[in-house]
Motif scaffolding. Structure first.
Motif, PDB file in Angstrom:
ATOM      1  N   HIS A   1      -5.853  -0.136   8.387  1.00 31.53           N
ATOM      2  CA  HIS A   1      -4.993  -1.302   8.171  1.00 31.53           C
ATOM      3  C   HIS A   1      -4.239  -1.633   9.458  1.00 31.53           C
ATOM      4  O   HIS A   1      -3.557  -0.774  10.022  1.00 31.53           O
ATOM      5  CB  HIS A   1      -3.977  -1.031   7.055  1.00 31.53           C
ATOM      6  CG  HIS A   1      -4.547  -1.119   5.680  1.00 31.53           C
ATOM      7  ND1 HIS A   1      -4.563  -2.283   4.950  1.00 31.53           N
ATOM      8  CD2 HIS A   1      -5.141  -0.183   4.905  1.00 31.53           C
ATOM      9  CE1 HIS A   1      -5.124  -2.070   3.775  1.00 31.53           C
ATOM     10  NE2 HIS A   1      -5.485  -0.794   3.725  1.00 31.53           N
ATOM     11  N   THR A   2      -4.361  -2.866   9.927  1.00 31.36           N
ATOM     12  CA  THR A   2      -3.579  -3.286  11.086  1.00 31.36           C
ATOM     13  C   THR A   2      -2.172  -3.708  10.675  1.00 31.36           C
ATOM     14  O   THR A   2      -1.244  -3.634  11.472  1.00 31.36           O
ATOM     15  CB  THR A   2      -4.280  -4.436  11.825  1.00 31.36           C
ATOM     16  OG1 THR A   2      -4.572  -5.490  10.898  1.00 31.36           O
ATOM     17  CG2 THR A   2      -5.580  -3.951  12.460  1.00 31.36           C
ATOM     18  N   VAL A   3      -2.027  -4.178   9.448  1.00 35.93           N
ATOM     19  CA  VAL A   3      -0.715  -4.401   8.837  1.00 35.93           C
ATOM     20  C   VAL A   3      -0.569  -3.335   7.760  1.00 35.93           C
ATOM     21  O   VAL A   3      -1.403  -3.249   6.853  1.00 35.93           O
ATOM     22  CB  VAL A   3      -0.603  -5.806   8.208  1.00 35.93           C
ATOM     23  CG1 VAL A   3       0.741  -5.961   7.501  1.00 35.93           C
ATOM     24  CG2 VAL A   3      -0.779  -6.889   9.262  1.00 35.93           C
TER      25      VAL A   3
ATOM     26  N   ASN B   1      -7.887  -4.410   0.945  1.00 37.90           N
ATOM     27  CA  ASN B   1      -8.814  -4.968   1.922  1.00 37.90           C
ATOM     28  C   ASN B   1      -8.131  -5.813   2.988  1.00 37.90           C
ATOM     29  O   ASN B   1      -8.719  -6.092   4.030  1.00 37.90           O
ATOM     30  CB  ASN B   1      -9.871  -5.822   1.209  1.00 37.90           C
ATOM     31  CG  ASN B   1     -10.739  -5.007   0.275  1.00 37.90           C
ATOM     32  OD1 ASN B   1     -11.188  -3.923   0.638  1.00 37.90           O
ATOM     33  ND2 ASN B   1     -10.966  -5.505  -0.927  1.00 37.90           N
ATOM     34  N   ALA B   2      -6.902  -6.218   2.749  1.00 37.65           N
ATOM     35  CA  ALA B   2      -6.203  -7.086   3.695  1.00 37.65           C
ATOM     36  C   ALA B   2      -5.926  -6.356   4.998  1.00 37.65           C
ATOM     37  O   ALA B   2      -5.418  -5.227   4.999  1.00 37.65           O
ATOM     38  CB  ALA B   2      -4.883  -7.577   3.087  1.00 37.65           C
ATOM     39  N   SER B   3      -6.293  -6.965   6.092  1.00 37.75           N
ATOM     40  CA  SER B   3      -5.992  -6.512   7.456  1.00 37.75           C
ATOM     41  C   SER B   3      -6.822  -5.317   7.911  1.00 37.75           C
ATOM     42  O   SER B   3      -6.548  -4.758   8.965  1.00 37.75           O
ATOM     43  CB  SER B   3      -4.501  -6.181   7.631  1.00 37.75           C
ATOM     44  OG  SER B   3      -4.193  -4.843   7.303  1.00 37.75           O
ATOM     45  N   THR B   4      -7.835  -4.906   7.149  1.00 43.00           N
ATOM     46  CA  THR B   4      -8.585  -3.706   7.516  1.00 43.00           C
ATOM     47  C   THR B   4      -9.731  -4.007   8.487  1.00 43.00           C
ATOM     48  O   THR B   4     -10.273  -5.106   8.509  1.00 43.00           O
ATOM     49  CB  THR B   4      -9.183  -3.018   6.279  1.00 43.00           C
ATOM     50  OG1 THR B   4     -10.065  -3.927   5.615  1.00 43.00           O
ATOM     51  CG2 THR B   4      -8.086  -2.581   5.334  1.00 43.00           C
TER      52      THR B   4
ATOM     53  N   PHE C   1      -1.036 -12.530   6.738  1.00 44.87           N
ATOM     54  CA  PHE C   1      -1.007 -12.399   5.291  1.00 44.87           C
ATOM     55  C   PHE C   1       0.330 -12.921   4.771  1.00 44.87           C
ATOM     56  O   PHE C   1       1.388 -12.573   5.288  1.00 44.87           O
ATOM     57  CB  PHE C   1      -1.268 -10.952   4.888  1.00 44.87           C
ATOM     58  CG  PHE C   1      -2.582 -10.474   5.424  1.00 44.87           C
ATOM     59  CD1 PHE C   1      -3.753 -10.780   4.774  1.00 44.87           C
ATOM     60  CD2 PHE C   1      -2.642  -9.818   6.649  1.00 44.87           C
ATOM     61  CE1 PHE C   1      -4.980 -10.412   5.313  1.00 44.87           C
ATOM     62  CE2 PHE C   1      -3.858  -9.439   7.188  1.00 44.87           C
ATOM     63  CZ  PHE C   1      -5.034  -9.742   6.525  1.00 44.87           C
ATOM     64  N   ILE C   2       0.245 -13.749   3.751  1.00 45.15           N
ATOM     65  CA  ILE C   2       1.381 -14.532   3.277  1.00 45.15           C
ATOM     66  C   ILE C   2       1.851 -14.034   1.918  1.00 45.15           C
ATOM     67  O   ILE C   2       1.042 -13.686   1.045  1.00 45.15           O
ATOM     68  CB  ILE C   2       0.981 -16.023   3.154  1.00 45.15           C
ATOM     69  CG1 ILE C   2       0.478 -16.555   4.500  1.00 45.15           C
ATOM     70  CG2 ILE C   2       2.131 -16.864   2.641  1.00 45.15           C
ATOM     71  CD1 ILE C   2      -0.129 -17.959   4.406  1.00 45.15           C
TER      72      ILE C   2
END
Length: 377
Positions: free
Chosen positions: A69-71, A112-115, A319-320
């Motif tokens: 994860h980058t975030v 899955n977000a930011s991966t 990501f919002i």
């Protein structure tokens, strides 16, 4: 291009280096690549597994490559997720077609977000434990690792995009000549940018790797914006700043002989406070300093809006908060979509119009403090 004058044994007009008879002479009659097949092939290009740690550490790599994860998921994404989802851009053929060529935020699960599969398990934990397992204290190492993680993800993406050229240029199979020309031109423009990004990435990665190998992070420079709450948009990205917040040109990105300066931009929540960190290495200081000073000179109550506009204008790995987005006016949403579109459209000339004037009217938290790491304004 005078296609009718090309001989069978002449070099093909598309620039592939092949003879016309071995390339495009009968392309219009070839079996088109199906959309689902193209999407699958493209996903595979952006799913390669590697470890972005310095080569000197590769002998220590774990066998397992992780979805890094980058975030951060546990603190940042969970802080404003709704039913385990946040809003983000899905860079895919399906999304481009679904929204008529202009991407719009869609729901993405926080798993899955930011991966990206850009680090082995050992080095993902080892390099970034100072961020994931320690309170954020703006140390040299923490600011450096924020910069390195953002850069590593950007370098990974550029390499994957460059590796996609053959696929992108094959999407004209079965298409009429005018569409072949359009597809080949787009593939060429995307590849020029990606190849330049790979070349520049190799240059900058050498500098990051040396700092890590020497365990010396004093080369980092940063500005840290601290908030009482999570910033409604979390991001991790690296960019070559070309315009400042006064629309002044900082560097000429069309000069492919030079390695342009880079800036990393990260926002996150540590469980107590929100942060936006702009970080870079010393060799990029003059460009990044000029960018930051043009922001600091803006009206204090508008700084958060300019930071938000910079995110939408320069990055796609953002990501919002769904709850925040639901309160954003349709007018502001349209502006966000336009900013994001300009960021990915190779036909639009670079400009600083989206960061040099206050365009969004939505409510945002103001910074509690602004701190400078290893430099003074």
């Amino acid at each position: 291009m005078g296609l009718k004058k090309i001989g069978r044994n002449d070099p093909c007009w598309c620039g592939s280096g092949k003879k016309y008879k071995k390339c495009h002479i009968d392309r219009v009659n070839e079996t088109p690549i199906q959309e689902w097949e193209a999407s699958k092939l493209m996903r595979n290009k952006f799913a390669r597994k590697l470890c972005s740690a310095p080569k000197s550490l590769h002998k220590e790599c774990a066998n397992r490559i992780v979805k890094a994860h980058t975030v951060p998921k546990s603190s940042s994404l969970k802080a404003f997720a709704k039913d385990g989802h946040v809003l983000g851009l899905k860079i895919s053929l399906e999304s481009f077609q679904k929204y008529g060529g202009k991407l719009q935020p869609e729901l993405i699960g926080i798993n899955n977000a930011s991966t990206f599969t850009g680090f082995c398990q050992k080095h993902d934990d080892q390099l970034f434990s100072c961020l994931e397992k320690e309170a954020f204290r703006m140390t040299d190492k923490q600011c450096f690792m924020l910069a390195f993680r953002s850069f590593a993800r950007e370098f990974y993406t550029k390499y994957s995009l460059a590796d996609s050229y053959d696929l992108n240029s094959s999407l004209d199979k079965g298409k009429p000549i005018h569409r072949q020309l359009e597809i080949q031109e787009l593939a060429f423009l995307m590849n020029v940018g990606a190849e330049a990004g790979v070349k520049d990435g190799i240059f900058h990665k050498g500098k990051f790797d040396r700092c890590i190998a020497n365990n010396d992070y004093s080369d980092v420079r940063a500005v840290v914006f601290k908030f009482q709450e999570p910033f409604p948009v979390q991001v991790s990205g690296s960019v070559n700043p070309d315009f400042d917040f006064e629309n002044k040109k900082l560097q000429d990105l069309s000069d492919l002989e030079k390695n342009p300066d880079i800036l990393s931009f990260t926002s996150f929540f540590d469980g107590s406070n929100g942060y936006i960190v702009l970080s870079w290495l010393q060799n990029c200081h003059e460009t990044c300093k000029e960018l930051v000073m043009s922001l600091i000179n803006k009206q204090k109550e508008h700084v958060s809006t300019y930071l938000l506009q910079y995110i939408f204008s320069n990055f796609e790995n953002f990501f919002i908060s769904p709850d925040w987005w639901s309160c954003v006016s349709q007018k502001d949403r349209n502006k966000v979509i336009e900013m994001s579109h300009h960021n990915v459209d190779p036909y639009i000339d670079p400009h600083g119009n989206h960061i040099s004037a206050k365009l969004l009217t939505t409510t945002l938290p103001d910074p509690m403090s602004i701190d400078y790491v290893n430099w003074c304004p």
